[in-house]
Enzyme design. Structure first.
Site, PDB file in Angstrom:
ATOM      1  N   ILE A 198       0.871  -1.194   0.000  1.00 48.04           N
ATOM      2  CA  ILE A 198       0.000   0.000   0.000  1.00 48.04           C
ATOM      3  C   ILE A 198       0.899   1.233   0.000  1.00 48.04           C
ATOM      4  O   ILE A 198       1.799   1.326   0.841  1.00 48.04           O
ATOM      5  CB  ILE A 198      -0.868   0.065   1.291  1.00 48.04           C
ATOM      6  CG1 ILE A 198      -1.602  -1.266   1.514  1.00 48.04           C
ATOM      7  CG2 ILE A 198      -1.844   1.227   1.248  1.00 48.04           C
ATOM      8  CD1 ILE A 198      -1.924  -1.525   2.968  1.00 48.04           C
ATOM      9  N   HIS A 199       0.692   2.130  -0.936  1.00 51.35           N
ATOM     10  CA  HIS A 199       1.458   3.378  -0.880  1.00 51.35           C
ATOM     11  C   HIS A 199       0.753   4.568  -1.536  1.00 51.35           C
ATOM     12  O   HIS A 199       1.224   5.685  -1.436  1.00 51.35           O
ATOM     13  CB  HIS A 199       2.840   3.205  -1.524  1.00 51.35           C
ATOM     14  CG  HIS A 199       2.783   3.130  -3.037  1.00 51.35           C
ATOM     15  ND1 HIS A 199       2.539   1.959  -3.705  1.00 51.35           N
ATOM     16  CD2 HIS A 199       2.926   4.076  -3.993  1.00 51.35           C
ATOM     17  CE1 HIS A 199       2.543   2.185  -5.005  1.00 51.35           C
ATOM     18  NE2 HIS A 199       2.768   3.461  -5.219  1.00 51.35           N
ATOM     19  N   ARG A 200      -0.363   4.335  -2.221  1.00 50.99           N
ATOM     20  CA  ARG A 200      -0.983   5.421  -2.989  1.00 50.99           C
ATOM     21  C   ARG A 200      -1.452   6.555  -2.101  1.00 50.99           C
ATOM     22  O   ARG A 200      -1.935   6.318  -0.980  1.00 50.99           O
ATOM     23  CB  ARG A 200      -2.211   4.896  -3.728  1.00 50.99           C
ATOM     24  CG  ARG A 200      -1.905   3.969  -4.833  1.00 50.99           C
ATOM     25  CD  ARG A 200      -1.474   4.703  -6.064  1.00 50.99           C
ATOM     26  NE  ARG A 200      -0.949   3.720  -7.006  1.00 50.99           N
ATOM     27  CZ  ARG A 200      -0.332   4.015  -8.131  1.00 50.99           C
ATOM     28  NH1 ARG A 200      -0.142   5.275  -8.465  1.00 50.99           N
ATOM     29  NH2 ARG A 200       0.107   3.082  -8.913  1.00 50.99           N
ATOM     30  N   ASP A 270      -2.395  -1.545  -3.909  1.00 49.52           N
ATOM     31  CA  ASP A 270      -2.803  -0.372  -4.688  1.00 49.52           C
ATOM     32  C   ASP A 270      -1.716  -0.017  -5.701  1.00 49.52           C
ATOM     33  O   ASP A 270      -1.755   1.037  -6.326  1.00 49.52           O
ATOM     34  CB  ASP A 270      -3.146   0.811  -3.770  1.00 49.52           C
ATOM     35  CG  ASP A 270      -1.991   1.226  -2.871  1.00 49.52           C
ATOM     36  OD1 ASP A 270      -0.865   0.744  -3.067  1.00 49.52           O
ATOM     37  OD2 ASP A 270      -2.232   2.058  -1.965  1.00 49.52           O
TER      38      ASP A 270
END
Ligand code: UD1
Ligand code: UDP
Length: 345
Positions: A198-200, A270
């Site tokens: 997850i990084h968005r 994501d």
């Protein structure tokens, strides 16, 4: 010109192709957008990417601050080196800065991974893509969907379908991993697990979304391994409850990541790149966003869009993995060769 993790992976494939053609000389410019050892150097070492000729060491910052400093640094180098053509990859701030600096100096720009659209202008990547495609001279499209998107925007004349360099990359490295599984194994992780990243911005700038994702993870009857992006690590330390079934590890190198994907039950992410890798490697993906640019992966439910909705995430994670086939809409594994041929012509 590269700067962020997915660009090192994409450039590795194209640079290898260029190195095989002694008539072409590549100068590699790293903006320094990503700079931690395991977000940058590890990829150069592991994937035999030539040492960057220039590193602007721009580092982190707000969008305008980061992009502005890249523009200044890139312009200086382009003025001095006068390349015949510039290559930019993907949709990061480094992509836009590279394309914009070059086009204003009348140096042709080629965009690898052109034509991807989420149709969500709240994403910084969507702005970077649309702008870069508008000002590039050659648009190397990885899928027919991308070709169609560019057509719809009146950009057909500059569009070339090449296939996806990330598909080339998985084909190239897959056997190395399968032949030497111990070398790329991650120590200390459970045998059966879901793999998540997850990084968005939509999930990290709004901690509510990250909380919902972790709430869903905590309800699942699975172990979950998460190589954590530094951006997400920052919030995690402050605001999120991490239950014992969630195993947070540091970001890993590309080959270790492919091995983690191969050995996983499913992927939740994501990330743009990881959605595709899951598809190439036959793992069902649960996309923690409200849309995807890679709509080919949705075929036969190999990719399921859940956003950050906990009920949808749990429901998707409990589904059996599809047995129906996958289509290949990502080329024939020679995207980098096609790109080089076009550049030479
Ligand atoms: C960038 C790209 C995104 C891409 C992602 C790949 C933009 C707008 N976004 O997002 O499209 O999917 O890279 O991973 O270009 N940080 C570190 N160390 C690093 C790099 C980043 O600590 O080596 C932290 C910093 O706190 C920084 C934050 O991560 O502020 C965000 O980094 P940034 O490069 O701005 O965006 P990404 O989220 O990595
Ligand atoms: N990746 C990696 N190590 C990690 C997480 C991801 O090598 O710890 C790889 C992943 O396999 C994929 C690429 O990084 O090839 C995707 O990059 P990222 O998710 O950062 O960006 P995006 O593709 O969303 O732009």
């Amino acid at each position: 010109m590269v700067g962020a993790r997915p660009q090192f992976i994409k450039a590795a494939t194209v640079s290898r192709e260029i190195l095989a053609h002694p008539s072409v000389h590549e100068l590699l410019l790293h903006t320094g957008q990503h700079y931690d050892e395991n977000m940058s150097r590890i990829f150069f070492r592991e994937l035999d990417i030539p040492e960057p000729d220039f590193n602007l060491e721009v580092g982190s910052g707000s969008h305008a601050n980061q992009t502005g400093r890249m523009l200044q640094g890139i312009e200086n180098i382009l003025l001095h080196e006068k390349p015949d053509i510039t290559l930019v990859y993907g949709d990061t701030n480094s992509t836009l800065a590279g394309a914009l600096a070059a086009v204003k100096l009348h140096i042709p720009v080629a965009h690898v991974e052109a034509g991807l659209r989420s149709f969500n202008r709240a994403m910084p990547e969507e702005i970077n893509r649309v702008m870069t495609d508008c000002i590039s001279n050659m648009l190397f499209a990885p899928t027919q969907t991308a070709v169609q998107n560019l057509h719809n925007e009146g950009l057909s004349a500059n569009t070339i379908f090449t296939g996806d360099v990330m598909f080339d990359s998985v084909l190239y490295y897959q056997s190395a991993i399968l032949n030497n599984p111990e070398k790329y194994a991650t120590p200390g992780i459970p045998q059966k697990y879901l793999l998540a990243t997850i990084h968005r911005a939509e999930n990290t700038d709004q901690p509510e979304n990250l909380k919902k994702i972790f709430a869903a993870f905590s309800q699942l009857p699975f172990e979950i391994v998460i190589p954590i992006h530094p951006r997400t690590r920052k919030i995690l330390d402050k605001e999120i409850i991490v239950t014992p079934n969630i195993h947070i590890i540091e970001p890993v190198g590309y080959l270790q990541m492919l091995k983690l994907t191969i050995d996983s039950l499913k992927v939740l992410t994501d990330s743009g790149g990881l959605q595709k890798e899951a598809y190439f490697l036959g793992k069902q993906c649960i996309t923690l966003r409200t849309e995807t640019e890679w709509i080919e992966t949705l075929h036969n439910h190999w990719n399921i869009i859940t956003g950050s909705d906990p009920d949808r995430i749990v429901e998707a994670a409990l589904l059996p993995t599809p047995s129906a086939s996958r289509q290949n809409g990502f080329g024939d594994g020679h995207a980098a060769g096609n790109i080089l041929k076009k550049l030479l012509s």
